[in-house]
Design a protein around this motif. Structure first.
Motif, PDB file in Angstrom:
ATOM      1  N   UNK A 175       0.808  -1.223   0.000  1.00  0.00           N
ATOM      2  CA  UNK A 175       0.000   0.000   0.000  1.00  0.00           C
ATOM      3  C   UNK A 175       0.843   1.276   0.000  1.00  0.00           C
ATOM      4  N   UNK A 176       2.097   1.154   0.464  1.00  0.00           N
ATOM      5  CA  UNK A 176       2.967   2.340   0.574  1.00  0.00           C
ATOM      6  C   UNK A 176       4.373   1.964   0.099  1.00  0.00           C
ATOM      7  N   UNK A 177       4.578   1.821  -1.210  1.00  0.00           N
ATOM      8  CA  UNK A 177       5.858   1.320  -1.730  1.00  0.00           C
ATOM      9  C   UNK A 177       7.068   2.124  -1.269  1.00  0.00           C
ATOM     10  N   UNK A 178       6.913   3.434  -1.112  1.00  0.00           N
ATOM     11  CA  UNK A 178       8.046   4.269  -0.734  1.00  0.00           C
ATOM     12  C   UNK A 178       8.569   4.003   0.658  1.00  0.00           C
ATOM     13  N   UNK A 179       7.738   3.381   1.487  1.00  0.00           N
ATOM     14  CA  UNK A 179       8.134   3.117   2.876  1.00  0.00           C
ATOM     15  C   UNK A 179       9.229   2.054   2.949  1.00  0.00           C
ATOM     16  N   UNK A 180       9.320   1.198   1.931  1.00  0.00           N
ATOM     17  CA  UNK A 180      10.315   0.104   1.969  1.00  0.00           C
ATOM     18  C   UNK A 180      11.736   0.633   2.131  1.00  0.00           C
ATOM     19  N   UNK A 181      12.000   1.835   1.642  1.00  0.00           N
ATOM     20  CA  UNK A 181      13.345   2.395   1.707  1.00  0.00           C
ATOM     21  C   UNK A 181      13.803   2.697   3.135  1.00  0.00           C
ATOM     22  N   UNK A 182      12.871   2.749   4.072  1.00  0.00           N
ATOM     23  CA  UNK A 182      13.241   3.026   5.457  1.00  0.00           C
ATOM     24  C   UNK A 182      13.738   1.774   6.179  1.00  0.00           C
ATOM     25  N   UNK A 183      13.567   0.604   5.579  1.00  0.00           N
ATOM     26  CA  UNK A 183      13.864  -0.647   6.258  1.00  0.00           C
ATOM     27  C   UNK A 183      15.075  -1.325   5.647  1.00  0.00           C
ATOM     28  N   UNK A 184      15.792  -2.161   6.437  1.00  0.00           N
ATOM     29  CA  UNK A 184      16.951  -2.881   5.915  1.00  0.00           C
ATOM     30  C   UNK A 184      16.550  -3.961   4.932  1.00  0.00           C
ATOM     31  N   UNK A 185      17.518  -4.421   4.150  1.00  0.00           N
ATOM     32  CA  UNK A 185      17.233  -5.476   3.180  1.00  0.00           C
ATOM     33  C   UNK A 185      16.810  -6.761   3.883  1.00  0.00           C
ATOM     34  N   UNK A 186      17.506  -7.111   4.963  1.00  0.00           N
ATOM     35  CA  UNK A 186      17.166  -8.305   5.753  1.00  0.00           C
ATOM     36  C   UNK A 186      16.182  -7.908   6.839  1.00  0.00           C
ATOM     37  N   UNK A 187      15.019  -8.542   6.840  1.00  0.00           N
ATOM     38  CA  UNK A 187      13.928  -8.118   7.726  1.00  0.00           C
ATOM     39  C   UNK A 187      13.710  -9.028   8.931  1.00  0.00           C
ATOM     40  N   UNK A 188      14.531 -10.059   9.105  1.00  0.00           N
ATOM     41  CA  UNK A 188      14.283 -11.028  10.179  1.00  0.00           C
ATOM     42  C   UNK A 188      14.244 -10.360  11.550  1.00  0.00           C
ATOM     43  N   UNK A 189      15.268  -9.582  11.856  1.00  0.00           N
ATOM     44  CA  UNK A 189      15.333  -8.923  13.161  1.00  0.00           C
ATOM     45  C   UNK A 189      14.201  -7.932  13.327  1.00  0.00           C
ATOM     46  N   UNK A 190      13.886  -7.225  12.247  1.00  0.00           N
ATOM     47  CA  UNK A 190      12.824  -6.220  12.294  1.00  0.00           C
ATOM     48  C   UNK A 190      11.479  -6.858  12.616  1.00  0.00           C
ATOM     49  N   UNK A 191      11.191  -8.004  12.009  1.00  0.00           N
ATOM     50  CA  UNK A 191       9.922  -8.702  12.269  1.00  0.00           C
ATOM     51  C   UNK A 191       9.837  -9.137  13.720  1.00  0.00           C
ATOM     52  N   UNK A 192      10.916  -9.666  14.246  1.00  0.00           N
ATOM     53  CA  UNK A 192      10.926 -10.126  15.635  1.00  0.00           C
ATOM     54  C   UNK A 192      10.691  -8.962  16.589  1.00  0.00           C
ATOM     55  N   UNK A 193      11.309  -7.829  16.304  1.00  0.00           N
ATOM     56  CA  UNK A 193      11.154  -6.666  17.165  1.00  0.00           C
ATOM     57  C   UNK A 193       9.721  -6.143  17.159  1.00  0.00           C
ATOM     58  N   UNK A 194       9.067  -6.194  16.024  1.00  0.00           N
ATOM     59  CA  UNK A 194       7.708  -5.654  15.924  1.00  0.00           C
ATOM     60  C   UNK A 194       6.780  -6.359  16.908  1.00  0.00           C
ATOM     61  N   UNK A 195       6.781  -7.686  16.909  1.00  0.00           N
ATOM     62  CA  UNK A 195       5.874  -8.436  17.785  1.00  0.00           C
ATOM     63  C   UNK A 195       6.223  -8.194  19.246  1.00  0.00           C
ATOM     64  N   UNK A 196       7.504  -8.181  19.573  1.00  0.00           N
ATOM     65  CA  UNK A 196       7.904  -7.971  20.963  1.00  0.00           C
ATOM     66  C   UNK A 196       7.544  -6.559  21.427  1.00  0.00           C
ATOM     67  N   UNK A 197       7.716  -5.577  20.538  1.00  0.00           N
ATOM     68  CA  UNK A 197       7.347  -4.210  20.899  1.00  0.00           C
ATOM     69  C   UNK A 197       5.840  -4.091  21.101  1.00  0.00           C
ATOM     70  N   UNK A 198       5.072  -4.719  20.225  1.00  0.00           N
ATOM     71  CA  UNK A 198       3.614  -4.697  20.371  1.00  0.00           C
ATOM     72  C   UNK A 198       3.189  -5.358  21.675  1.00  0.00           C
ATOM     73  N   UNK A 199       3.795  -6.501  21.977  1.00  0.00           N
ATOM     74  CA  UNK A 199       3.459  -7.203  23.223  1.00  0.00           C
ATOM     75  C   UNK A 199       3.784  -6.335  24.433  1.00  0.00           C
ATOM     76  N   UNK A 200       4.910  -5.639  24.374  1.00  0.00           N
ATOM     77  CA  UNK A 200       5.314  -4.764  25.482  1.00  0.00           C
ATOM     78  C   UNK A 200       4.284  -3.657  25.689  1.00  0.00           C
ATOM     79  N   UNK A 201       3.833  -3.048  24.598  1.00  0.00           N
ATOM     80  CA  UNK A 201       2.854  -1.961  24.686  1.00  0.00           C
ATOM     81  C   UNK A 201       1.497  -2.477  25.167  1.00  0.00           C
ATOM     82  N   UNK A 202       1.038  -3.583  24.576  1.00  0.00           N
ATOM     83  CA  UNK A 202      -0.277  -4.132  24.927  1.00  0.00           C
ATOM     84  C   UNK A 202      -0.332  -4.503  26.411  1.00  0.00           C
ATOM     85  N   UNK A 203       0.764  -5.042  26.936  1.00  0.00           N
ATOM     86  CA  UNK A 203       0.788  -5.443  28.347  1.00  0.00           C
ATOM     87  C   UNK A 203       0.755  -4.251  29.298  1.00  0.00           C
ATOM     88  N   UNK A 204       1.008  -3.038  28.773  1.00  0.00           N
ATOM     89  CA  UNK A 204       1.094  -1.859  29.645  1.00  0.00           C
ATOM     90  C   UNK A 204       0.031  -0.808  29.351  1.00  0.00           C
TER      91      UNK A 204
END
Length: 387
Positions: A37-66
């Motif tokens: 939906x937002x092709x230009x946003x891809x440039x803000x992220x690294x080529x390898x997304x594994x770490x980024x994906x893991x961080x997203x869920x953990x960050x969401x869980x941290x926020x939801x729990x608080x």
């Protein structure tokens, strides 16, 4: 947000993330929607997304729990908002992320779970998150990033290095906070590091970095950073630190490079006139992992409020280590032997202490659970988010 809204958000998220592959499917769906939906946003992220994906869920869980604890959650989100300025994003990017997350959650949950009321609850929650981050970013007067020149790179162990930077201008962070860094060989791969020294007017900063096996960034910092390299450093994050007027004695527990934020605090306290009693327990797998034990021990010799204890899981160093012992200084106590969480818990409940734990997520969790089982009040224990 009212209790009903919080309950709907929390229940939905836990249902989505409960299955074994739920977090992975959610993050893949989110980024697929976001980038489509937002092709230009891809440039803000690294080529390898594994770490980024893991961080997203953990960050969401941290926020939801608080969500029921705005006194701690909102300052955390404000810090993230100030930090996210380093990406060069604007309000439209927050809207794009929020819309994509809701769409991914809706796709994953299905029509039976994703009711109109649930949709409204998530829209409100994401609105609060985005508004807090946007507001904090807009009100910040410090630069979005600092430049830093590597002035020293010293390998302490084969997988651990001390890196010293000279910042382009001073940064005023609280001892105990952490910063995001980007090195030239890994563009758009920001990693969090804790300064091992208090902030100073000269803009000098020291990091202790252990190379994580299979990691993208930390092994490069340990083995391939050169003097003169230009780093980027983001805004300070985290809430560890010593209050200006502490009312409790303190216990600090650090393992490996988790010693860095504790060391910074002790060094800052050493310049004060009055301090509470502080007991620092540092640990490692082998004696050589106590790479900075001597610094803390020397500080304890001139500051009677400070006690330092070392713990190692093994008596001997690994076969590849040929350096000297960290317990060679006259009068320095030999390390205790055992798992650091078990050793700390065996010393008592520490119920009268303000407690900080720093290290790997698994070390923090294990130590925290062992202390709680020994009677330590959960409210006494502080640590940074485990993501």
């Amino acid at each position: 947000m009212d209790s009903r809204t919080i309950s709907l958000v929390r229940t939905t998220f836990k249902a989505v993330a409960a299955s074994e592959d739920g977090p992975e499917k959610l993050t893949k769906s989110f980024y697929a929607v976001l980038f489509t939906d937002n092709p230009g946003v891809r440039d803000f992220f690294p080529a390898a997304m594994d770490t980024q994906r893991d961080r997203l869920v953990k960050a969401l869980a941290y926020v939801v729990d608080r969500l029921e604890d705005p006194g701690n959650l909102l300052p955390f989100l404000a810090q993230l908002g100030r930090d996210h300025r380093k990406y060069g994003i604007d309000d439209s990017h927050y809207r794009a992320v929020g819309n994509s997350l809701i769409k991914a959650l809706r796709n994953f949950a299905g029509t039976e779970m994703w009711t109109e009321e649930v949709d409204k609850a998530w829209t409100e929650a994401i609105g609060v998150i985005a508004a807090t981050m946007i507001g904090a970013a807009a009100s910040e007067s410090n630069p979005p990033v600092w430049g830093g020149t590597v002035v020293e790179h010293r390998e302490i162990l084969r997988n651990l290095a001390v890196v010293r930077l000279q910042l382009s201008e001073p940064m005023y962070y609280a001892a105990g906070q952490y910063l995001s860094v980007q090195i030239p060989s890994r563009p758009r791969m920001w990693r969090y590091l804790s300064p091992a020294n208090p902030a100073n007017e000269q803009g000098e900063i020291e990091f202790h970095v252990r190379g994580v096996s299979g990691g993208w960034v930390s092994p490069s910092i340990v083995g391939h950073v050169d003097v003169g390299d230009q780093w980027l450093v983001g805004s300070p994050l985290g809430s560890l630190g010593v209050p200006p007027h502490p009312t409790q004695d303190m216990l600090m527990v650090g393992c490996g490079t988790g010693i860095a934020p504790l060391r910074a605090q002790v060094m800052e306290m050493a310049s004060r006139r009055n301090n509470p009693r502080v007991h620092v327990v540092v640990g490692g797998h082998h004696p050589c992992d106590l790479y900075d034990y001597a610094t803390l021990w020397r500080l304890s010799q001139t500051n009677p409020w400070l006690t330092v204890t070392a713990v190692t899981e093994n008596n001997d160093n690994p076969w590849w280590y040929y350096g000297g012992s960290q317990a060679d200084l006259a009068g320095m106590d030999s390390p205790l032997v055992g798992q650091i969480g078990k050793v700390v818990a065996s010393m008592g409940s520490w119920a009268d202490r303000d407690i900080q734990i720093a290290g790997s997520p698994s070390m923090v969790q294990t130590t925290k659970f062992r202390m709680m089982a020994a009677g330590t009040p959960t409210a006494n224990i502080r640590h940074d988010p485990l993501y």
